[in-house]
Design an enzyme around this catalytic site. Structure first.
Site, PDB file in Angstrom:
ATOM      1  N   GLU A 112       3.276  31.083   5.806  1.00  0.00           N
ATOM      2  CA  GLU A 112       2.653  29.803   5.478  1.00  0.00           C
ATOM      3  C   GLU A 112       1.509  29.971   4.474  1.00  0.00           C
ATOM      4  O   GLU A 112       0.772  29.034   4.198  1.00  0.00           O
ATOM      5  CB  GLU A 112       2.132  29.132   6.755  1.00  0.00           C
ATOM      6  CG  GLU A 112       3.247  28.676   7.688  1.00  0.00           C
ATOM      7  CD  GLU A 112       2.736  27.881   8.879  1.00  0.00           C
ATOM      8  OE1 GLU A 112       1.530  27.567   8.926  1.00  0.00           O
ATOM      9  OE2 GLU A 112       3.558  27.552   9.755  1.00  0.00           O
ATOM     10  N   ARG A 131       0.837  -1.194   0.000  1.00  0.00           N
ATOM     11  CA  ARG A 131       0.000   0.000   0.000  1.00  0.00           C
ATOM     12  C   ARG A 131       0.875   1.247   0.000  1.00  0.00           C
ATOM     13  O   ARG A 131       1.948   1.282   0.622  1.00  0.00           O
ATOM     14  CB  ARG A 131      -0.898   0.041   1.245  1.00  0.00           C
ATOM     15  CG  ARG A 131      -1.983  -1.022   1.302  1.00  0.00           C
ATOM     16  CD  ARG A 131      -3.089  -0.735   0.298  1.00  0.00           C
ATOM     17  NE  ARG A 131      -4.166  -1.701   0.399  1.00  0.00           N
ATOM     18  CZ  ARG A 131      -4.248  -2.816  -0.305  1.00  0.00           C
ATOM     19  NH1 ARG A 131      -3.294  -3.126  -1.179  1.00  0.00           N
ATOM     20  NH2 ARG A 131      -5.272  -3.641  -0.155  1.00  0.00           N
ATOM     21  N   PRO A 190      -8.060   6.255   7.599  1.00  0.00           N
ATOM     22  CA  PRO A 190      -7.059   5.211   7.839  1.00  0.00           C
ATOM     23  C   PRO A 190      -6.816   4.268   6.670  1.00  0.00           C
ATOM     24  O   PRO A 190      -5.862   3.489   6.710  1.00  0.00           O
ATOM     25  CB  PRO A 190      -7.633   4.449   9.042  1.00  0.00           C
ATOM     26  CG  PRO A 190      -9.107   4.683   8.970  1.00  0.00           C
ATOM     27  CD  PRO A 190      -9.265   6.073   8.426  1.00  0.00           C
ATOM     28  N   GLY A 191      -7.630   4.320   5.635  1.00  0.00           N
ATOM     29  CA  GLY A 191      -7.386   3.464   4.485  1.00  0.00           C
ATOM     30  C   GLY A 191      -6.132   3.831   3.714  1.00  0.00           C
ATOM     31  O   GLY A 191      -5.557   2.993   3.012  1.00  0.00           O
ATOM     32  N   MET A 249      -0.567  20.897  12.568  1.00  0.00           N
ATOM     33  CA  MET A 249       0.336  19.788  12.845  1.00  0.00           C
ATOM     34  C   MET A 249       1.031  19.993  14.192  1.00  0.00           C
ATOM     35  O   MET A 249       1.316  21.123  14.599  1.00  0.00           O
ATOM     36  CB  MET A 249       1.393  19.674  11.745  1.00  0.00           C
ATOM     37  CG  MET A 249       0.828  19.520  10.338  1.00  0.00           C
ATOM     38  SD  MET A 249      -0.208  18.069  10.128  1.00  0.00           S
ATOM     39  CE  MET A 249       0.993  16.761  10.406  1.00  0.00           C
ATOM     40  N   GLU A 255      -2.329   9.642   9.506  1.00  0.00           N
ATOM     41  CA  GLU A 255      -2.559  10.813  10.343  1.00  0.00           C
ATOM     42  C   GLU A 255      -3.482  10.498  11.522  1.00  0.00           C
ATOM     43  O   GLU A 255      -4.479   9.788  11.381  1.00  0.00           O
ATOM     44  CB  GLU A 255      -3.186  11.942   9.516  1.00  0.00           C
ATOM     45  CG  GLU A 255      -3.434  13.201  10.326  1.00  0.00           C
ATOM     46  CD  GLU A 255      -4.065  14.305   9.507  1.00  0.00           C
ATOM     47  OE1 GLU A 255      -3.770  15.480   9.773  1.00  0.00           O
ATOM     48  OE2 GLU A 255      -4.862  13.989   8.604  1.00  0.00           O
ATOM     49  N   GLU A 266      -1.281  31.487   4.733  1.00  0.00           N
ATOM     50  CA  GLU A 266      -2.590  31.252   5.332  1.00  0.00           C
ATOM     51  C   GLU A 266      -3.447  32.503   5.204  1.00  0.00           C
ATOM     52  O   GLU A 266      -2.993  33.606   5.502  1.00  0.00           O
ATOM     53  CB  GLU A 266      -2.455  30.892   6.819  1.00  0.00           C
ATOM     54  CG  GLU A 266      -1.830  29.542   7.071  1.00  0.00           C
ATOM     55  CD  GLU A 266      -1.711  29.237   8.550  1.00  0.00           C
ATOM     56  OE1 GLU A 266      -1.800  28.058   8.911  1.00  0.00           O
ATOM     57  OE2 GLU A 266      -1.518  30.172   9.351  1.00  0.00           O
TER      58      GLU A 266
END
Length: 199
Positions: free
Chosen positions: A157, A40, A129-130, A93, A134, A159
């Site tokens: 950044e 994967r 989650p596939g 993050m 994260e 933003e």
């Protein structure tokens, strides 16, 4: 059933602002034995915090709106540029060497322009989650919504953030109508209205 996992290899396929890894692994099967080797591509974003801001005195929730890269393709397909601007809680993050609470303080200051340290832990979850590793750490914080900025974001950044104050009634109705389309927004508001404010 004893669950067994064998990770045979993990190599970096791409390293930029984020990282993509190629993972070769096997896992135990419900009916016995092991799976064949599975390969994967894994989008490695690390871990992040999400902070739902709300004002009990003024009965409102504080969310932010900004253009998001993940929504560009769908907006383009639908020929509706507005769909690239998403409404979310403050988020960001967790930097290396930083705790989740330190990241909460930093992100709230950067994205809402207010210093807070009264964060309440809600939960952590995998948003996709596939294909992504994260983990999001969801917190909430009560504040005085008069103290938040109208616009914010770090220039270096790139933003460009608009801050929105939603009356509780409006936010709850939009939630029930399925009008929010960001997982952290939906989960955070569900906690607020059906756990924190439930009577």
């Amino acid at each position: 059933m004893k669950k067994t996992l064998n990770i045979h290899s993990k190599t970096i396929a791409y390293q930029g602002f984020f990282r993509i890894e190629l993972v070769d692994f096997q896992h135990s099967l419900y009916q016995g034995g092991m799976s064949p080797n599975i390969q994967r591509e894994l989008f490695n974003r690390g871990q992040a915090v999400v902070v739902l801001l709300y004002d009990l005195a003024k009965q409102c929730v504080v969310l932010i709106e900004q253009c998001r890269a993940g929504a560009l393709d769908q907006a383009h397909k639908n020929q509706d540029d507005h769909q690239a601007w998403l409404i979310e809680p403050v988020a960001g993050m967790i930097d290396e060497g930083e705790t989740a609470l330190e990241a909460c303080e930093r992100e709230v200051l950067e994205e809402a322009g207010i210093a807070l340290n009264n964060f309440e832990y809600i939960t952590q979850f995998y948003p996709s989650p596939g294909g992504s590793s994260e983990i999001l750490h969801l917190y909430a914080a009560e504040l005085d919504s008069d103290q938040v900025a109208e616009y914010s974001g770090l220039e270096h950044e790139v933003e460009d953030i608009r801050i929105i104050r939603y009356p509780f009634d409006q936010a709850k109705q939009q939630l029930l109508n399925g009008e929010f389309n960001v997982a952290s927004t939906i989960i955070g508001l569900q906690w607020l209205f059906f756990q924190r404010l439930a009577s």
